[in-house]
Design a protein around this motif. Structure first.
Motif, PDB file in Angstrom:
ATOM      1  N   UNK A 104       0.820  -1.196   0.000  1.00 37.98           N
ATOM      2  CA  UNK A 104       0.000   0.000   0.000  1.00 37.98           C
ATOM      3  C   UNK A 104       0.857   1.250   0.000  1.00 37.98           C
ATOM      4  N   UNK A 105       0.248   2.351  -0.377  1.00 34.65           N
ATOM      5  CA  UNK A 105       0.932   3.641  -0.385  1.00 34.65           C
ATOM      6  C   UNK A 105       0.306   4.494   0.704  1.00 34.65           C
ATOM      7  N   UNK A 106       1.133   4.930   1.651  1.00 36.61           N
ATOM      8  CA  UNK A 106       0.592   5.736   2.742  1.00 36.61           C
ATOM      9  C   UNK A 106       0.503   7.213   2.361  1.00 36.61           C
ATOM     10  N   UNK A 107       1.459   7.706   1.590  1.00 34.65           N
ATOM     11  CA  UNK A 107       1.446   9.093   1.130  1.00 34.65           C
ATOM     12  C   UNK A 107       1.925   9.133  -0.316  1.00 34.65           C
ATOM     13  N   UNK A 108       1.175   9.785  -1.168  1.00 35.15           N
ATOM     14  CA  UNK A 108       1.524   9.880  -2.584  1.00 35.15           C
ATOM     15  C   UNK A 108       2.115  11.256  -2.882  1.00 35.15           C
ATOM     16  N   UNK A 109       3.282  11.516  -2.289  1.00 35.09           N
ATOM     17  CA  UNK A 109       3.951  12.785  -2.510  1.00 35.09           C
ATOM     18  C   UNK A 109       5.445  12.545  -2.653  1.00 35.09           C
ATOM     19  N   UNK A 110       6.107  13.328  -3.496  1.00 38.76           N
ATOM     20  CA  UNK A 110       7.546  13.136  -3.686  1.00 38.76           C
ATOM     21  C   UNK A 110       8.310  13.411  -2.394  1.00 38.76           C
ATOM     22  N   UNK A 111       9.402  12.680  -2.186  1.00 35.76           N
ATOM     23  CA  UNK A 111      10.217  12.907  -1.000  1.00 35.76           C
ATOM     24  C   UNK A 111      11.460  13.719  -1.326  1.00 35.76           C
ATOM     25  N   UNK A 112      11.613  14.120  -2.577  1.00 34.56           N
ATOM     26  CA  UNK A 112      12.753  14.958  -2.937  1.00 34.56           C
ATOM     27  C   UNK A 112      13.335  14.590  -4.280  1.00 34.56           C
ATOM     28  N   UNK A 113      14.201  15.438  -4.757  1.00 32.33           N
ATOM     29  CA  UNK A 113      14.888  15.240  -6.028  1.00 32.33           C
ATOM     30  C   UNK A 113      16.170  14.458  -5.752  1.00 32.33           C
ATOM     31  N   UNK A 114      16.117  13.143  -5.948  1.00 31.67           N
ATOM     32  CA  UNK A 114      17.239  12.288  -5.585  1.00 31.67           C
ATOM     33  C   UNK A 114      18.480  12.552  -6.445  1.00 31.67           C
ATOM     34  N   UNK A 115      18.285  12.951  -7.696  1.00 34.58           N
ATOM     35  CA  UNK A 115      19.453  13.204  -8.552  1.00 34.58           C
ATOM     36  C   UNK A 115      20.262  14.383  -8.024  1.00 34.58           C
TER      37      UNK A 115
ATOM     38  N   UNK B  75      33.739  15.262  -0.314  1.00 33.99           N
ATOM     39  CA  UNK B  75      34.032  14.022   0.402  1.00 33.99           C
ATOM     40  C   UNK B  75      33.604  14.137   1.862  1.00 33.99           C
ATOM     41  N   UNK B  76      32.331  14.382   2.050  1.00 33.32           N
ATOM     42  CA  UNK B  76      31.798  14.470   3.399  1.00 33.32           C
ATOM     43  C   UNK B  76      31.304  13.102   3.851  1.00 33.32           C
ATOM     44  N   UNK B  77      31.090  12.980   5.126  1.00 26.87           N
ATOM     45  CA  UNK B  77      30.513  11.757   5.680  1.00 26.87           C
ATOM     46  C   UNK B  77      29.029  11.755   5.357  1.00 26.87           C
ATOM     47  N   UNK B  78      28.520  10.637   4.851  1.00 27.39           N
ATOM     48  CA  UNK B  78      27.108  10.530   4.505  1.00 27.39           C
ATOM     49  C   UNK B  78      26.257  10.544   5.767  1.00 27.39           C
ATOM     50  N   UNK B  79      25.177  11.305   5.724  1.00 24.76           N
ATOM     51  CA  UNK B  79      24.191  11.310   6.797  1.00 24.76           C
ATOM     52  C   UNK B  79      22.822  11.097   6.183  1.00 24.76           C
ATOM     53  N   UNK B  80      22.000  10.344   6.861  1.00 24.06           N
ATOM     54  CA  UNK B  80      20.654  10.108   6.371  1.00 24.06           C
ATOM     55  C   UNK B  80      19.906  11.428   6.370  1.00 24.06           C
ATOM     56  N   UNK B  81      19.193  11.705   5.291  1.00 25.16           N
ATOM     57  CA  UNK B  81      18.470  12.976   5.184  1.00 25.16           C
ATOM     58  C   UNK B  81      16.969  12.795   5.348  1.00 25.16           C
ATOM     59  N   UNK B  82      16.556  11.619   5.749  1.00 24.80           N
ATOM     60  CA  UNK B  82      15.128  11.388   5.957  1.00 24.80           C
ATOM     61  C   UNK B  82      14.927  10.356   7.043  1.00 24.80           C
TER      62      UNK B  82
END
Length: 68
Positions: A7-18, A28-35
């Motif tokens: 199922x889809x709980x919300x039908x909205x974009x979460x961001x421009x992944x590109x 060269x930064x350390x990756x951090x989760x953005x969501x």
């Protein structure tokens, strides 16, 4: 075989992944989760326990629950 009902709980974009990927890899930064996705569940299937642990640990800070 099995049937997976999804199922889809919300039908909205979460961001421009590109553009996010381009920004994240331009320095060269350390990756951090953005969501966070505390209500999300994913099924992870692999025949190698190490791969399952890697996926589980990569998703840990996002709040996504894994079914392994």
């Amino acid at each position: 075989s099995f049937v997976l009902v999804q199922g889809i709980s919300r039908d909205e974009p979460i961001g421009d992944m590109k553009s996010r990927w381009n920004r994240a890899t331009s320095t060269h930064r350390v990756y951090r989760e953005s969501f966070r996705a505390e209500e999300a569940y994913i099924l992870v299937v692999d025949d190698t326990r190490m791969n399952l642990l890697v996926v589980e640990n990569l998703l840990k800070k996002t709040g996504i629950s894994t079914w392994i």
